[in-house]
Design a protein around this motif. Structure first.
Motif, PDB file in Angstrom:
ATOM      1  N   LEU A 120      42.086  37.070  53.805  1.00  0.00           N
ATOM      2  CA  LEU A 120      41.734  38.344  53.163  1.00  0.00           C
ATOM      3  C   LEU A 120      42.989  39.182  52.914  1.00  0.00           C
ATOM      4  O   LEU A 120      43.114  39.827  51.879  1.00  0.00           O
ATOM      5  N   ALA A 121      43.913  39.148  53.861  1.00  0.00           N
ATOM      6  CA  ALA A 121      45.166  39.885  53.691  1.00  0.00           C
ATOM      7  C   ALA A 121      45.987  39.280  52.555  1.00  0.00           C
ATOM      8  O   ALA A 121      46.557  40.002  51.723  1.00  0.00           O
ATOM      9  N   VAL A 122      46.065  37.965  52.491  1.00  0.00           N
ATOM     10  CA  VAL A 122      46.816  37.292  51.422  1.00  0.00           C
ATOM     11  C   VAL A 122      46.207  37.634  50.066  1.00  0.00           C
ATOM     12  O   VAL A 122      46.923  37.845  49.081  1.00  0.00           O
ATOM     13  N   GLN A 123      44.896  37.737  50.012  1.00  0.00           N
ATOM     14  CA  GLN A 123      44.222  38.011  48.744  1.00  0.00           C
ATOM     15  C   GLN A 123      44.446  39.437  48.243  1.00  0.00           C
ATOM     16  O   GLN A 123      44.070  39.746  47.120  1.00  0.00           O
ATOM     17  N   THR A 124      45.076  40.280  49.028  1.00  0.00           N
ATOM     18  CA  THR A 124      45.412  41.634  48.571  1.00  0.00           C
ATOM     19  C   THR A 124      46.810  41.696  47.948  1.00  0.00           C
ATOM     20  O   THR A 124      47.217  42.738  47.453  1.00  0.00           O
ATOM     21  N   LEU A 125      47.543  40.592  47.991  1.00  0.00           N
ATOM     22  CA  LEU A 125      48.916  40.571  47.509  1.00  0.00           C
ATOM     23  C   LEU A 125      48.968  40.438  45.992  1.00  0.00           C
ATOM     24  O   LEU A 125      47.980  40.139  45.341  1.00  0.00           O
ATOM     25  N   GLU A 126      50.161  40.690  45.466  1.00  0.00           N
ATOM     26  CA  GLU A 126      50.407  40.480  44.037  1.00  0.00           C
ATOM     27  C   GLU A 126      51.176  39.179  43.869  1.00  0.00           C
ATOM     28  O   GLU A 126      52.074  38.906  44.672  1.00  0.00           O
ATOM     29  N   LEU A 140      37.460  37.531  40.170  1.00  0.00           N
ATOM     30  CA  LEU A 140      36.920  38.707  40.863  1.00  0.00           C
ATOM     31  C   LEU A 140      38.023  39.486  41.580  1.00  0.00           C
ATOM     32  O   LEU A 140      38.023  40.717  41.582  1.00  0.00           O
ATOM     33  N   LEU A 141      38.973  38.774  42.167  1.00  0.00           N
ATOM     34  CA  LEU A 141      40.109  39.449  42.819  1.00  0.00           C
ATOM     35  C   LEU A 141      40.943  40.206  41.795  1.00  0.00           C
ATOM     36  O   LEU A 141      41.402  41.320  42.051  1.00  0.00           O
ATOM     37  N   GLN A 142      41.142  39.613  40.640  1.00  0.00           N
ATOM     38  CA  GLN A 142      41.927  40.273  39.598  1.00  0.00           C
ATOM     39  C   GLN A 142      41.219  41.521  39.076  1.00  0.00           C
ATOM     40  O   GLN A 142      41.837  42.573  38.925  1.00  0.00           O
TER      41      GLN A 142
END
Length: 190
Positions: A120-126, A140-142
């Protein structure tokens, strides 16, 4: 009598310890290198012993991208265990930035929970979408990281991805969502 009981308990503990050690050794002998790495990583995570472990990426083609992700995670995650698990996830991303969730198979529930928090933390990165497990999750993340309201787009991606490739898919989506087909087309263009 008390001393005899203590001796019996000590013997039982020693036998259990020996059996556990023997079982671990047999597991290691029967495992391949990937399984051994998983066992070691899980032990380090569950015992909170990751501080002495360094993870190095061997992929030189994506070195700058991986370094950028690792720097971002170091700024965002203060928990050392979650941080190290996130670095492991980053090192195991596919070339397209996706994470193969099957890499977590074989870990205990406790370790999987740690890895899920790290993911979840990695999925907040750019770049947004990194660490996704599939195209739907990536989109969905984008969208979630955009400033505008994209509720229609989110619903289409979440519930109607397969219909987009069907001949009458737009009509079906329009009727199901009770939205004009032109609005669906506009949403897809955004």
């Amino acid at each position: 009598m008390s001393r005899l009981r203590l001796t019996t308990q000590a013997k039982a503990r020693a036998q259990f310890s020996y059996a556990s050690t023997l079982n671990l050794k047999l597991n290691i002998l029967n495992a391949d290198v990937k399984d051994i790495n998983k066992m070691m990583l899980e032990t380090l995570i569950l015992t909170n012993s990751l501080d002495s472990v360094r993870f190095e990426s061997v992929d030189t083609d994506n070195y700058e991208e991986l370094l950028s992700l690792k720097l971002q995670i170091n700024r965002k995650v203060n928990d050392p265990v979650i941080n190290k698990a996130a670095i492991w996830i980053i090192d195991n991303l596919e070339d397209n930035g996706y994470f193969d969730d099957s890499l977590l198979e074989g870990f205990s529930n406790s370790a999987r929970e740690i890895f899920n928090q790290a993911l979840l933390a990695v999925q907040t990165l750019e770049p947004h979408g990194v660490g996704a497990r599939n195209v739907r999750e990536c989109l969905l993340l984008q969208i979630s990281n955009l400033d505008s309201d994209f509720e229609i787009e989110k619903k289409i991606i979440s519930e109607f991805t397969s219909e987009l490739s069907n001949r009458n898919g737009l009509e079906y989506i329009s009727k199901t969502m009770n939205i004009a087909i032109d609005r669906i087309k506009d949403a897809l263009k955004r």
